[in-house]
Every structure is written in structure tokens, then in C-alpha cells.
Enzyme design. Structure first.
Site, short mmCIF file in Angstrom:
data_model
loop_
_atom_site.label_atom_id
_atom_site.label_comp_id
_atom_site.label_asym_id
_atom_site.label_seq_id
_atom_site.Cartn_x
_atom_site.Cartn_y
_atom_site.Cartn_z
N SER A 6 51.20 34.25 53.14
CA SER A 6 52.35 35.17 51.88
C SER A 6 53.44 35.25 52.54
O SER A 6 53.63 35.34 53.88
CB SER A 6 51.93 36.44 52.03
OG SER A 6 52.54 37.60 51.96
N HIS A 31 51.83 32.19 48.21
CA HIS A 31 51.54 33.25 47.90
C HIS A 31 52.26 34.48 48.03
O HIS A 31 53.81 34.57 49.06
CB HIS A 31 50.10 34.23 48.62
CG HIS A 31 50.33 35.48 47.86
ND1 HIS A 31 49.28 35.61 46.53
CD2 HIS A 31 50.14 36.91 48.53
CE1 HIS A 31 49.18 37.16 46.79
NE2 HIS A 31 49.83 37.34 47.62
N ASP A 33 54.64 37.74 46.73
CA ASP A 33 54.08 39.24 46.50
C ASP A 33 55.03 40.32 46.09
O ASP A 33 56.51 40.32 46.74
CB ASP A 33 53.63 39.91 48.18
CG ASP A 33 52.36 39.45 48.98
OD1 ASP A 33 51.48 40.26 48.01
OD2 ASP A 33 51.65 38.83 49.99
N MET A 35 56.57 43.83 44.71
CA MET A 35 56.69 44.54 45.34
C MET A 35 57.52 45.93 43.96
O MET A 35 58.62 45.64 44.51
CB MET A 35 56.36 45.01 46.54
CG MET A 35 55.40 44.68 46.87
SD MET A 35 54.91 45.38 49.15
CE MET A 35 53.54 44.17 48.81
N MET A 66 52.59 43.64 41.95
CA MET A 66 51.54 44.92 42.48
C MET A 66 52.83 45.78 42.22
O MET A 66 53.76 46.03 42.77
CB MET A 66 51.95 45.52 44.31
CG MET A 66 50.65 44.49 44.75
SD MET A 66 50.65 44.04 46.55
CE MET A 66 51.95 42.48 46.24
N MET A 135 41.56 43.15 47.37
CA MET A 135 42.67 43.97 48.58
C MET A 135 41.86 44.02 49.76
O MET A 135 40.90 45.39 49.43
CB MET A 135 43.98 45.09 48.34
CG MET A 135 44.89 44.28 46.94
SD MET A 135 45.64 43.13 47.57
CE MET A 135 46.49 44.06 48.95
N ASP A 173 43.06 39.15 50.30
CA ASP A 173 44.29 39.31 50.74
C ASP A 173 44.46 41.02 51.64
O ASP A 173 43.98 42.42 50.94
CB ASP A 173 45.26 39.55 50.07
CG ASP A 173 46.78 39.48 49.76
OD1 ASP A 173 47.59 39.74 50.92
OD2 ASP A 173 47.26 39.91 49.10
#
Ligand code: DX5
Ligand code: ZN
Length: 216
Positions: A6, A31, A33, A35, A66, A135, A173
Site C-alpha cells: 500500500s 495497492h 488507498d 479516502m 474508502m 479489512m 488489509d
């Protein structure tokens, strides 16, 4: 086991070098992420960074959304070069539509579950997804500890997939370390996300290699 570092935990000032290092160490996926400061408390990366990753590497880019109203942003991440995209079941009332849309656009669809979200919410969608992201921390930040119930959740999901004869892969994750990665894989995880464990030590190539080795 496929290692998915990540980049949230990497030195973003040297993104391309950091990705190249984990790729040399054996990572199979990058990966990202995403948000929005609403679905989760933190604000992070967007389509421009996905595009930068895609230019930096031949590895597939896996986008973990997310965000609220994820449907509105799917195309931007597909156009930026995502190979797979996961959406949170808690954030999308019309989950099937999003999954179907991703597949039509040639991207592998995945669904993500927060730690407190029961597997039963996947019952209808499971045959349509390429992977389930379990998660193992509450999403928002790298450097958290893996929640102990996560491995049992993976085992139960593994059983359900086997019983129903479904091909979806399990991704985990949050909080994966050199110490617990073997147990994670033994529980049934095929795609292992690692933020801090891949990047915090300052030698991502070696860290990636060590994680893959420790999972054997
Ligand atoms: C957490 C993110 C994770 C995180 C993983 O909300 O979805 O991908 O960056 O980082 P570690 O492995 O440090 O928990
Ligand atoms: Zn993630």
C-alpha cells in the site's frame, strides 16, 4: 500469495522508486488507498496518483475506495488505469450496479468489508465479484494493529466460497506484519496488503521479499 504493498505508507516524494523497489522484491500488485475524509477520517490519494502509479510500473494497480458516493467516481479511477477496484459495502446502497459497471469497464470488481460488517451482507453479491477485501483494521490509516477476529472471519469466508464453489479471492488489509503474515495466508488470504510492513523499514525491496518469504 500475492503481495500488494500500500503506497499510503511509502515515501510519496519518491513514488516511482518506491514502487520499483517493491516490484523487485516480488510484489504482484500496487495497492492505492483512496479516502475522502467522510467515509473515513483521513484524506489521501486520487485518480492522478493512480495514473502516476500506472506510468511508474507494469504491475496491476488495485484501488481501494474508502469514499462516499463511490459510484460517481468509478470511471475516473478506471480511466486512470486501475486494474481492480474495491468498493465498501457500507458505503454503497446499489452495490450490484457498481460491481456490474466495473466489470463492463474491464476492471476486476471487489467488495470490501469493515471489521464490524458481517459476511452475511455478501450473500447475494459474492458470485459477481473477483475478490473480497476483509479489512483487518478500521480503515483510515496505515500503522494500525491487525484486529484479532479478522483471521476467523477469513476462515469462515473461505469455507463459504468453497461450499458455494465460487472463485472470488480473499484480500486482507491492515496490520499485516512479518510475524503474522503466515497465519494470514494459512487462514485463506491470497492477496496480502501491506503498508507499514512494506515501506516503514526504509528498504522496501528487502521488506517485500521478507514478507513473501515469511508467508511460505
Ligand atoms: C487502511 C488502508 C490500508 C493501509 C494498510 O485504511 O486501507 O491499505 O494502508 O497499512 P498497514 O499495512 O500499515 O496497516
Ligand atoms: Zn487499503
Amino acid at each position: 500469495m500475492i503481495l500488494a504493498p500500500s503506497i499510503l505508507a511509502c515515501d510519496l516524494g519518491h513514488l516511482a522508486d518506491q514502487i520499483a523497489a517493491v516490484a523487485r522484491g516480488g510484489a504482484g500488485v500496487v495497492h492505492v488507498d483512496v479516502m475522502d475524509g467522510r467515509f473515513v477520517p483521513n484524506i489521501t490519494l486520487g485518480p492522478a496518483v493512480v495514473e502516476a502509479c500506472r506510468r511508474a510500473t507494469g504491475l496491476p494497480i488495485d484501488v481501494h475506495l474508502m469514499i462516499e458516493n463511490a459510484e460517481r467516481h468509478l470511471d475516473a479511477f478506471v480511466d486512470a488505469g486501475a486494474a481492480s477496484i474495491s468498493v465498501h459495502v457500507e458505503a454503497l446502497p446499489h452495490l450490484q450496479r457498481a460491481v456490474d459497471h466495473l466489470r463492463r469497464r474491464g476492471v476486476r470488481p471487489g467488495v470490501a468489508l469493515n471489521p464490524s460488517t458481517p459476511l452475511s451482507l455478501l450473500e447475494e453479491i459474492l458470485p459477481e465479484v473477483d475478490f473480497v477485501l476483509v479489512m483487518s483494521v478500521n480503515p483510515g490509516f496505515s500503522f494500525q494493529k491487525l484486529l484479532p477476529g479478522s483471521l476467523d472471519k477469513v476462515r469462515r469466508l473461505r469455507r463459504t466460497l468453497d461450499e458455494r464453489g465460487l472463485p472470488a479471492r480473499i484480500q486482507m488489509d491492515g496490520g499485516v506484519t512479518l510475524e503474522n503474515v503466515k497465519a494470514v495466508v494459512e487462514a485463506g488470504v491470497e492477496i496480502v496488503v501491506a503498508g507499514a510492513a512494506a515501506f516503514a523499514g526504509g528498504d522496501p525491496e528487502r521488506a517485500a521479499r521478507a514478507l513473501i518469504e515469511a508467508a511460505r
